[in-house]
Write a protein that holds these residues in place. Sequence first.
Motif, mmCIF file in Angstrom:
data_model
loop_
_atom_site.group_PDB
_atom_site.id
_atom_site.type_symbol
_atom_site.label_atom_id
_atom_site.label_comp_id
_atom_site.label_asym_id
_atom_site.label_seq_id
_atom_site.Cartn_x
_atom_site.Cartn_y
_atom_site.Cartn_z
ATOM 1 N N GLY A 142 0.832 -1.197 0.000
ATOM 2 C CA GLY A 142 0.000 0.000 0.000
ATOM 3 C C GLY A 142 0.867 1.247 0.000
ATOM 4 N N THR A 143 0.329 2.343 -0.526
ATOM 5 C CA THR A 143 1.064 3.599 -0.590
ATOM 6 C C THR A 143 0.945 4.342 0.738
ATOM 7 N N VAL A 144 2.068 4.899 1.193
ATOM 8 C CA VAL A 144 2.099 5.621 2.461
ATOM 9 C C VAL A 144 2.834 6.947 2.270
ATOM 10 N N ALA A 145 2.178 8.044 2.662
ATOM 11 C CA ALA A 145 2.814 9.365 2.645
ATOM 12 C C ALA A 145 3.352 9.642 4.042
ATOM 13 N N VAL A 146 4.613 10.079 4.108
ATOM 14 C CA VAL A 146 5.277 10.290 5.399
ATOM 15 C C VAL A 146 5.701 11.749 5.526
ATOM 16 N N GLU A 147 5.257 12.391 6.601
ATOM 17 C CA GLU A 147 5.693 13.750 6.920
ATOM 18 C C GLU A 147 6.702 13.655 8.056
ATOM 19 N N VAL A 148 7.886 14.251 7.862
ATOM 20 C CA VAL A 148 8.977 14.151 8.827
ATOM 21 C C VAL A 148 9.198 15.497 9.508
ATOM 22 N N LYS A 149 9.184 15.495 10.820
ATOM 23 C CA LYS A 149 9.427 16.715 11.594
ATOM 24 C C LYS A 149 10.418 16.401 12.717
ATOM 25 N N ARG A 150 11.157 17.417 13.144
ATOM 26 C CA ARG A 150 11.979 17.264 14.340
ATOM 27 C C ARG A 150 11.069 17.251 15.568
ATOM 28 N N ARG A 151 10.143 18.198 15.620
ATOM 29 C CA ARG A 151 9.147 18.249 16.690
ATOM 30 C C ARG A 151 7.762 18.196 16.043
ATOM 31 N N GLY A 152 6.994 17.183 16.363
ATOM 32 C CA GLY A 152 5.689 16.996 15.737
ATOM 33 C C GLY A 152 4.599 17.792 16.440
ATOM 34 N N GLU A 153 4.037 18.768 15.738
ATOM 35 C CA GLU A 153 2.975 19.596 16.287
ATOM 36 C C GLU A 153 1.760 19.567 15.363
ATOM 37 N N ILE A 154 0.707 20.266 15.774
ATOM 38 C CA ILE A 154 -0.566 20.197 15.045
ATOM 39 C C ILE A 154 -0.424 20.657 13.597
ATOM 40 N N ASP A 155 0.386 21.695 13.354
ATOM 41 C CA ASP A 155 0.501 22.191 11.983
ATOM 42 C C ASP A 155 1.090 21.142 11.046
ATOM 43 N N GLY A 156 1.963 20.268 11.567
ATOM 44 C CA GLY A 156 2.501 19.186 10.754
ATOM 45 C C GLY A 156 1.449 18.158 10.385
ATOM 46 N N VAL A 157 0.536 17.872 11.327
ATOM 47 C CA VAL A 157 -0.575 16.955 11.034
ATOM 48 C C VAL A 157 -1.496 17.566 9.980
ATOM 49 N N GLU A 158 -1.766 18.870 10.101
ATOM 50 C CA GLU A 158 -2.612 19.553 9.122
ATOM 51 C C GLU A 158 -1.961 19.497 7.736
ATOM 52 N N GLN A 159 -0.649 19.688 7.692
ATOM 53 C CA GLN A 159 0.073 19.641 6.419
ATOM 54 C C GLN A 159 -0.052 18.269 5.774
ATOM 55 N N LEU A 160 0.159 17.211 6.555
ATOM 56 C CA LEU A 160 0.043 15.850 6.025
ATOM 57 C C LEU A 160 -1.386 15.553 5.599
ATOM 58 N N THR A 161 -2.370 16.067 6.338
ATOM 59 C CA THR A 161 -3.779 15.864 5.972
ATOM 60 C C THR A 161 -4.067 16.428 4.587
ATOM 61 N N ARG A 162 -3.527 17.622 4.299
ATOM 62 C CA ARG A 162 -3.736 18.227 2.978
ATOM 63 C C ARG A 162 -3.098 17.382 1.877
ATOM 64 N N TYR A 163 -1.893 16.860 2.142
ATOM 65 C CA TYR A 163 -1.242 15.991 1.159
ATOM 66 C C TYR A 163 -2.073 14.736 0.909
ATOM 67 N N LEU A 164 -2.570 14.124 1.974
ATOM 68 C CA LEU A 164 -3.347 12.893 1.830
ATOM 69 C C LEU A 164 -4.628 13.127 1.047
ATOM 70 N N GLU A 165 -5.274 14.263 1.309
ATOM 71 C CA GLU A 165 -6.497 14.592 0.576
ATOM 72 C C GLU A 165 -6.225 14.644 -0.922
ATOM 73 N N LEU A 166 -5.096 15.229 -1.296
ATOM 74 C CA LEU A 166 -4.739 15.364 -2.704
ATOM 75 C C LEU A 166 -4.291 14.027 -3.291
ATOM 76 N N LEU A 167 -3.418 13.307 -2.601
ATOM 77 C CA LEU A 167 -2.879 12.046 -3.113
ATOM 78 C C LEU A 167 -3.960 10.994 -3.290
ATOM 79 N N ASN A 168 -4.963 11.004 -2.420
ATOM 80 C CA ASN A 168 -6.022 9.995 -2.521
ATOM 81 C C ASN A 168 -6.972 10.237 -3.685
ATOM 82 N N ARG A 169 -6.802 11.355 -4.384
ATOM 83 C CA ARG A 169 -7.568 11.585 -5.609
ATOM 84 C C ARG A 169 -6.904 10.947 -6.823
ATOM 85 N N ASP A 170 -5.661 10.479 -6.667
ATOM 86 C CA ASP A 170 -4.918 9.863 -7.758
ATOM 87 C C ASP A 170 -5.197 8.360 -7.752
ATOM 88 N N PRO A 171 -5.899 7.836 -8.755
ATOM 89 C CA PRO A 171 -6.248 6.410 -8.761
ATOM 90 C C PRO A 171 -5.034 5.493 -8.826
#
Length: 219
Positions: A142-171
């Motif tokens: 399965g395909t997995v998108a990985v967001e890498v941070k030194r310190r993981g905060e809410i804005d990093g989760v929001e950033q990954l959420t936007r990427y996932l929304e876009l990537l999941n539109r690609d069949p």
Amino acid sequence: MRLVIAKCSVDYVGRLSAHLPMATRLLMVKADGSVSIHADDRAYKPLNWMSPPCRLKEAPGVWRVVNKAGEELRITLEEIFQDTSYDLGVDPGLRKDGVEAHLQELLAANPTALGDGFTLIRREYMTAIGPVDLLCRDAEQGTVAVEVKRRGEIDGVEQLTRYLELLNRDPLLAPVAGVFAAQEIKPQARVLATDRGIRCVVVDYDKLRGIERDELTLF
């Protein structure tokens, strides 16, 4: 980028319905085609938005923003106070600090640190809204998108959420799962990630670098 300050109401018509009553707001139209509606609060988060690919149809007193699925963001304009466009040029992108960039490099070379059977597809996988740090395959291919941070905060989760929304539109890629990887993940960020189905991975930077820590640990 086009910035419009207007008195407007907004209706979202699609899988869910949402209504914003008449008020003065900022309408932002980006070069990637996205349209977002902002109030003078909520920090950076819009009240509503339509992500690309979508098309904007303008008529007197109304904007209709429609995506591929036929969902519509309908903006009814009562009065426009300002309508300005700016050419921002090509953005060089986010420059990560040394530790974060090296952490991404180490995980790209050792993807199994993110999960058993993980393999790297590509580092800095480009999307219309920026590069995904790592695009991988898991043990089940399965395909997995990985967001890498030194310190993981809410804005990093929001950033990954936007990427996932876009990537999941690609069949060719969907379904795409998400992994939020960091040396330290804040409790609020972990709660938000879990709520959105994103797996959190705490990464030991020294271990990845092959350095044995001197202090004793319980686990």
